[in-house]
Design a protein around this motif. Structure first.
Motif, PDB file in Angstrom:
ATOM      1  N   LEU A  30       0.810  -1.216   0.000  1.00  0.00           N
ATOM      2  CA  LEU A  30       0.000   0.000   0.000  1.00  0.00           C
ATOM      3  C   LEU A  30       0.848   1.272   0.000  1.00  0.00           C
ATOM      4  O   LEU A  30       1.805   1.390   0.751  1.00  0.00           O
ATOM      5  CB  LEU A  30      -0.893  -0.010   1.241  1.00  0.00           C
ATOM      6  CG  LEU A  30      -1.836   1.186   1.389  1.00  0.00           C
ATOM      7  CD1 LEU A  30      -2.938   1.124   0.349  1.00  0.00           C
ATOM      8  CD2 LEU A  30      -2.424   1.227   2.795  1.00  0.00           C
ATOM      9  N   ILE A  31       0.481   2.227  -0.852  1.00  0.00           N
ATOM     10  CA  ILE A  31       0.975   3.603  -0.709  1.00  0.00           C
ATOM     11  C   ILE A  31      -0.103   4.429  -0.008  1.00  0.00           C
ATOM     12  O   ILE A  31       0.149   5.047   1.012  1.00  0.00           O
ATOM     13  CB  ILE A  31       1.326   4.245  -2.078  1.00  0.00           C
ATOM     14  CG1 ILE A  31       2.483   3.508  -2.758  1.00  0.00           C
ATOM     15  CG2 ILE A  31       1.679   5.721  -1.885  1.00  0.00           C
ATOM     16  CD1 ILE A  31       2.792   4.017  -4.175  1.00  0.00           C
ATOM     17  N   ALA A  47     -11.040  -1.770   4.268  1.00  0.00           N
ATOM     18  CA  ALA A  47     -10.949  -3.014   3.499  1.00  0.00           C
ATOM     19  C   ALA A  47     -10.037  -2.844   2.288  1.00  0.00           C
ATOM     20  O   ALA A  47      -9.246  -3.735   1.956  1.00  0.00           O
ATOM     21  CB  ALA A  47     -12.350  -3.449   3.056  1.00  0.00           C
ATOM     22  N   LEU A  48     -10.117  -1.671   1.638  1.00  0.00           N
ATOM     23  CA  LEU A  48      -9.224  -1.407   0.500  1.00  0.00           C
ATOM     24  C   LEU A  48      -7.769  -1.372   0.955  1.00  0.00           C
ATOM     25  O   LEU A  48      -6.890  -1.975   0.332  1.00  0.00           O
ATOM     26  CB  LEU A  48      -9.564  -0.056  -0.150  1.00  0.00           C
ATOM     27  CG  LEU A  48     -10.763   0.018  -1.085  1.00  0.00           C
ATOM     28  CD1 LEU A  48     -10.979   1.470  -1.522  1.00  0.00           C
ATOM     29  CD2 LEU A  48     -10.564  -0.863  -2.305  1.00  0.00           C
ATOM     30  N   ALA A  49      -7.532  -0.682   2.070  1.00  0.00           N
ATOM     31  CA  ALA A  49      -6.156  -0.506   2.552  1.00  0.00           C
ATOM     32  C   ALA A  49      -5.533  -1.828   2.970  1.00  0.00           C
ATOM     33  O   ALA A  49      -4.325  -2.007   2.902  1.00  0.00           O
ATOM     34  CB  ALA A  49      -6.135   0.490   3.710  1.00  0.00           C
ATOM     35  N   LEU A  54      -5.543  -6.286  -4.325  1.00  0.00           N
ATOM     36  CA  LEU A  54      -6.688  -5.775  -5.082  1.00  0.00           C
ATOM     37  C   LEU A  54      -6.314  -4.471  -5.802  1.00  0.00           C
ATOM     38  O   LEU A  54      -6.773  -4.206  -6.915  1.00  0.00           O
ATOM     39  CB  LEU A  54      -7.849  -5.522  -4.115  1.00  0.00           C
ATOM     40  CG  LEU A  54      -9.164  -5.096  -4.736  1.00  0.00           C
ATOM     41  CD1 LEU A  54     -10.014  -6.318  -5.047  1.00  0.00           C
ATOM     42  CD2 LEU A  54      -9.937  -4.174  -3.790  1.00  0.00           C
ATOM     43  N   LEU A  55      -5.461  -3.690  -5.161  1.00  0.00           N
ATOM     44  CA  LEU A  55      -5.107  -2.374  -5.697  1.00  0.00           C
ATOM     45  C   LEU A  55      -4.161  -2.463  -6.887  1.00  0.00           C
ATOM     46  O   LEU A  55      -4.096  -1.547  -7.699  1.00  0.00           O
ATOM     47  CB  LEU A  55      -4.484  -1.496  -4.601  1.00  0.00           C
ATOM     48  CG  LEU A  55      -5.329  -1.347  -3.327  1.00  0.00           C
ATOM     49  CD1 LEU A  55      -4.621  -0.452  -2.324  1.00  0.00           C
ATOM     50  CD2 LEU A  55      -6.714  -0.794  -3.658  1.00  0.00           C
ATOM     51  N   THR A  56      -3.407  -3.537  -6.997  1.00  0.00           N
ATOM     52  CA  THR A  56      -2.496  -3.692  -8.138  1.00  0.00           C
ATOM     53  C   THR A  56      -3.099  -4.558  -9.235  1.00  0.00           C
ATOM     54  O   THR A  56      -2.497  -4.723 -10.291  1.00  0.00           O
ATOM     55  CB  THR A  56      -1.171  -4.353  -7.709  1.00  0.00           C
ATOM     56  OG1 THR A  56      -1.478  -5.628  -7.129  1.00  0.00           O
ATOM     57  CG2 THR A  56      -0.413  -3.500  -6.718  1.00  0.00           C
ATOM     58  N   ALA A 147      -8.018   9.916  -7.780  1.00  0.00           N
ATOM     59  CA  ALA A 147      -7.169   8.811  -7.339  1.00  0.00           C
ATOM     60  C   ALA A 147      -7.819   8.128  -6.151  1.00  0.00           C
ATOM     61  O   ALA A 147      -8.030   8.748  -5.109  1.00  0.00           O
ATOM     62  CB  ALA A 147      -5.797   9.335  -6.957  1.00  0.00           C
ATOM     63  N   LEU A 148      -8.146   6.850  -6.312  1.00  0.00           N
ATOM     64  CA  LEU A 148      -8.749   6.098  -5.207  1.00  0.00           C
ATOM     65  C   LEU A 148      -7.673   5.441  -4.352  1.00  0.00           C
ATOM     66  O   LEU A 148      -7.830   5.333  -3.134  1.00  0.00           O
ATOM     67  CB  LEU A 148      -9.719   5.041  -5.751  1.00  0.00           C
ATOM     68  CG  LEU A 148     -10.393   4.156  -4.702  1.00  0.00           C
ATOM     69  CD1 LEU A 148     -11.225   4.986  -3.716  1.00  0.00           C
ATOM     70  CD2 LEU A 148     -11.266   3.090  -5.361  1.00  0.00           C
TER      71      LEU A 148
END
Ligand code: AMP
Ligand code: MG
Length: 470
Positions: A30-31, A47-49, A54-56, A147-148
Motif C-alpha cells: 500500500l501507498i 478493506a481497500l487498505a 486488489l489495488l495492483t 485517485a482512489l
C-alpha cells in the motif's frame, strides 16, 4: 468487500475493447487509499487498505470485467490511428450508493494489446504525481478523474534508470475520449459511432437528443473546464485528443503543472518542444480538439452540407462561452461579482503587469485579499497604480474579500513540492506525500501550520521541466 459493478462499456460491441486481465506484480504494498473518495463510492476504506493485491490487480474484485479500451488520437497534431489503453485497464463501473456511475481503472497494470513497445507499467513518480495533482484539482473544484488508491509493485522498471514500480487506481465518470470517437470515425464504422453516441448521451448528457446536441453539450463543458484551468494557472501539457475526456473531466496527469511565475507562454512538458500546449494556447487547442470531435459526428448527421454548417455553428459558440466563464472566474479572483464593461481590461492590465514582473500567479491573486500582492513584484509601482483603480472598482462590491478567498487558493501542488514528495517516497518516506495531500484537500483555507507549502520556489528550487512519466 463487495463492489457493486454494472459494466455498461463492456456490453458494447467487441471492437470497442480487448478483454485483458491485469498482469500480476511481484509484491503489492500500500501507498495510500483515498478514504473520502472510497466512502463516496460506497467502499470501505479500511478493506481497500488491507488488500494491496486488489489495488495492483493481482486479485480481481468480484464483478470486475477488465478491458483495455480502444482509442485513437492526434498527438501534438499528428494523427495516430491506434492508441488505446497500453498501460491501463478499465476494471468496471462502480455504482455508488446514490446511483452515480464511476469507472474504476488501473494505471500501470501491465501490457495489453495496445502497449506497442511499452512495458505497460508505471513507476512511483508518475503515480504519486497523478494522485496529488488530480486530488488537488478535485479539491480546487475542477472536474477531474480522481485517485482512489496507489500501491507499489515490488518490481523494478526501467526508465531513465531503474525505478520502483507502482499502480494507480483511478476513478472517472468515464474514460471515453475524443480519440475514442476518432478511432471509429477513421474506420468509417458508422454503427460503432452510433452506439458510442448513444452510450455517451445516456451516460453523460441525457438532455441531448441527437449528435448535434451532444456536440453542443461537450463543447460547453470543455469551454468551462479550460476556463477553470486558466483561472488556476494549470497547464495540462499534453492536450492530445486522446487525453480529452468527453465527460468534461480533466484526464491524463502526465507532464501537467501549476505555474509559479505568470507567463502566458509557459510550457513545462519536456516533449512540448514548440509550445503547442503552452498555458495561453489551451483554449485554442481545446477548440481544435472539439473540431476533431465534430468531424467524427458528421457521418451520423445525414445531409452533409447542413450538418457541416450546424456543427460549425456549435464550434463558433465556443469563444463566447469560454470568455464568459473566464471573465466570471477572473472577476471573482479580484473580488467582483457584478458587471462592469471595464472589468475585462482591469483584469488584463493586472495580468500584463504580472507577466512583465514574472509575479507568482497563485500568490499574487491570494495576496489581493490579504494585502501581500505587491510583494510579488520586484518593482511594485506598476502594481500599486493598478491597485488604486481596482480599489475604486471594488468599493461598490458587497463582499469582495469573501469572494476572493473562495476564488484564489492559498495552496496549489507546487512542482517543487510534488517532486520533493516523490523523492521522499522513492527513498521510503511517505510523510511529505501525505502532508501535501492533507493540506491540498483544503486549498482555500489559510493553514498556519503549512505556510512553507504556500511559498513560491526559490530560484534553485524551481522545476522548469516535467515529464510524461510513461
Ligand atoms: P499518454 O501520452 O500518457 O496519453 O499515452 C499515449 C499512449 O501511449 C497511450 O496509448 C498509452 O496507453 C501508451 N503508453 C504510455 N506509456 C506506456 C507504457 N509504459 N506501456 C505501454 N503503453 C504506454
Ligand atoms: Mg493518455
Amino acid at each position: 468487500m463487495t463492489i457493486r459493478f454494472d459494466n455498461s462499456y463492456a456490453r458494447l460491441p467487441d471492437r470497442f475493447f480487448v478483454r485483458q486481465a491485469p498482469v500480476p506484480v511481484a509484491a503489492p504494498a500500500l501507498i495510500a487509499v483515498n478514504e473520502d473518495l472510497a466512502r463516496r463510492l460506497g467502499l470501505d476504506p479500511a478493506a481497500l487498505a488491507s488488500d494491496p493485491a486488489l489495488l495492483t490487480g493481482n486479485r480481481l474484485p468480484e464483478g470486475a470485467e477488465p478491458i483495455a479500451q480502444a482509442y485513437a488520437g492526434h498527438q501534438f497534431g499528428g494523427w495516430v490511428p491506434q492508441l488505446g489503453d497500453g498501460r491501463a485497464l478499465l476494471l468496471g463501473e462502480v455504482i455508488a450508493p446514490d446511483g452515480a456511475r464511476f469507472d474504476l481503472a488501473l494505471k500501470g497494470s501491465g501490457q495489453t494489446a495496445f502497449s506497442r513497445r511499452g512495458d505497460g507499467r508505471a513507476w512511483v513518480g508518475p503515480v504519486i504525481r497523478e494522485y496529488i495533482l488530480s486530488e488537488a484539482m478535485s479539491a480546487l473544484g475542477v472536474p477531474t478523474t480522481r485517485a482512489l488508491a496507489a500501491a507499489t509493485t515490488g518490481e523494478t522498471i526501467l526508465r531513465e534508470g531503474p525505478r520502483p514500480g507502482a499502480v494507480l487506481m483511478r476513478v472517472a465518470s468515464s474514460h471515453i475520449r475524443v480519440g475514442t470517437f476518432q478511432y471509429f470515425a477513421a474506420r468509417q464504422d458508422r454503427d460503432a459511432l452510433a452506439a458510442l453516441v448513444a452510450h455517451v448521451i445516456a451516460r453523460h448528457y441525457p438532455q441531448a437528443d441527437r449528435p448535434l446536441a451532444l456536440m453542443g453539450a461537450v463543447m460547453e463543458r470543455q469551454a468551462r473546464l479550460i476556463a477553470r484551468w486558466m483561472a488556476l494557472g494549470f497547464i495540462h501539457g499534453v492536450m492530445n485528443t486522446d487525453n480529452m475526456a468527453v465527460s468534461g473531466e480533466t484526464i491524463d496527469y502526465g507532464p501537467c503543472a501549476f505555474m509559479d511565475g505568470y507567463d502566458p507562454r509557459k510550457v513545462y512538458s519536456s516533449i512540448d518542444q514548440f509550445g503547442r500546449y503552452a498555458y495561453g494556447n489551451q483554449p485554442n487547442i481545446a477548440l481544435w480538439n472539439l473540431a476533431q470531435f465534430a468531424s467524427c459526428l458528421l457521418p451520423l448527421m445525414g445531409e452533409e452540407e447542413p450538418a457541416i454548417a450546424a456543427l460549425t455553428g456549435v464550434l463558433d459558440g465556443f469563444p463566447a462561452i469560454y470568455e464568459g466563464e473566464w471573465l466570471r472566474l477572473f472577476r471573482a479572483k479580484i473580488g467582483i461579482t457584478t458587471d462592469d464593461p471595464g472589468d475585462g481590461e482591469l483584469i488584463e492590465t493586472l495580468l500584463t503587469r504580472m507577466a512583465a514582473a514574472g509575479a507568482d500567479f497563485t500568490r499574487t491573486f491570494r495576496g489581493l485579499g490579504n494585502g501581500l500582492a505587491a510583494a510579488e513584484f520586484t518593482d511594485p509601482a506598476p502594481f500599486r497604480a493598478w491597485e488604486r483603480d481596482w480599489r475604486a472598482r471594488i468599493a461598490a462590491e458587497p463582499d469582495p474579500w469573501a469572494v476572493m478567498a473562495g476564488a484564489n487558493p492559498a495552496f496549489i501542488p507546487r512542482n517543487h513540492r510534488v517532486e520533493e514528495a516523490i523523492r521522499a517516497a522513492v527513498s521510503g518516506d511517505l510523510g511529505p506525500f501525505r502532508r501535501l495531500n492533507r493540506v491540498l484537500a483544503r486549498p482555500y483555507e489559510d493553514q498556519p501550520g503549512a505556510l512553507d507549502l504556500a511559498l513560491a520556489p526559490l530560484p534553485d528550487e524551481e522545476v522548469r521541466r516535467t515529464f510524461c512519466g510513461t
